[in-house]
Design a protein around this motif. Structure first.
Motif: not given
Length: 319
Positions: A63-67
């Protein structure tokens, strides 16, 4: 900064992603710095494990970057076809394997073609794709068509037309002998490593049944934690969910184990940006139907709810 991050963990059940962020911080601050195969350089450590509970449809999306989970899903479905050519991926706009054949094309022809033009030609020209789009006997080939040789007389051996379908064997063994310790899919075929564009990084999958729950473990010999891990963890969880559905089992745990786990030295911006973020929220996967076989899933069969990640963080891929 990192002490402040740790102090934010006030929940009774810490978010699973802290395992990932803690590992990232350890590698970046204390990892062994070395020159690697790509020449870029890494910081690495040896041996790490991350666990995730798949109960209730939960899935390990960072959630700390878009996957881009659909891209990772398309790759997994491509593996299950046994294909080793990037043409089906490029046709879907999936470019995660394009850099290796593109690099070979540029090196061998001297033509400095742009990636978009190369991919377009792969899709539009079947002969060009056959010449330049094949990756050798990578993942899917080993998963569903591991080569078998038999005596042909005069001391010679010939290859059977159909090799070992490890995926089907695992489905069958999970259904008929769930207590077995041999539910394994292996990608590391020593005899064919030199023919592969890239030897398998996520090499060994093992599955385990306990109290009607199916867990999957992946041993990954080499892991680019900044870029590759997010896809690898998703694919492990997704394959476990698919096998569980096919075998009438509930999802258990996804257990990821890395050998050489590293961060590239040119990923400093990615690392610092991600370590400044705090994980939040949970993603759940809905599988819309149960196909007749493990090979029958399509991208439209999967949807994710509750996923609200922070923005994507771009970083270069080392080839």
């Amino acid at each position: 900064m990192h002490e402040m991050l740790a102090s934010r963990r006030s929940e009774s059940r810490p978010h699973w992603e802290w395992q990932y962020l803690d590992l990232m911080r350890r590698i970046w601050e204390d990892g062994d710095e070395r020159i690697d195969r790509t020449g870029v350089g890494t910081r690495s450590l040896f041996g790490a494990t991350i666990r995730f509970d798949l109960s209730g449809g939960l899935m390990p999306l960072l959630t700390t970057k878009r996957v881009y989970w659909k891209t990772a899903t398309r790759e997994l479905l491509w593996f299950l076809t046994g294909s080793t050519n990037i043409r089906p991926l490029c046709a879907q706009g999936v470019e995660i394997w394009t850099d290796w054949p593109l690099d070979r094309y540029r090196r061998e022809t001297g033509e400095d073609i742009e990636r978009a033009a190369f991919s377009r030609r792969i899709v539009e020209d079947a002969d060009f794709a056959a010449d330049w789009g094949d990756l050798g006997p990578v993942y899917g080939k080993q998963w569903v068509d591991w080569p078998v040789y038999e005596a042909a007389g005069d001391g010679l051996f010939r290859r059977r037309d159909q090799g070992v379908d490890q995926v089907s064997q695992v489905v069958e063994s999970l259904r008929t002998n769930p207590g077995s310790r041999r539910h394994i899919i292996e990608g590391w075929n020593v005899a064919e490593l030199d023919a592969m564009a890239l030897p398998p990084c996520h090499k060994t999958y093992q599955f385990h049944v306990s109290n009607g729950r199916l867990s999957g473990l992946l041993y990954q010999r080499s892991c680019d934690l900044g870029l590759g891990f997010a896809f690898n963890m998703w694919s492990l969880a997704l394959l476990t969910r698919m096998l569980a559905q096919q075998c009438g089992l509930e999802p258990g745990e996804a257990v990821w184990t890395g050998g050489d786990v590293h961060l590239y030295l040119n990923h400093a911006d990615l690392v610092e940006a991600q370590l400044d973020r705090e994980p939040e929220g949970e993603a759940r996967l809905v599988i819309e139907r149960r196909p007749d076989t493990i090979f029958g899933y399509e991208i439209e069969d999967f949807s994710v709810v509750g996923y609200a990640p922070q923005s994507a963080i771009k970083a270069p891929v080392a080839v």
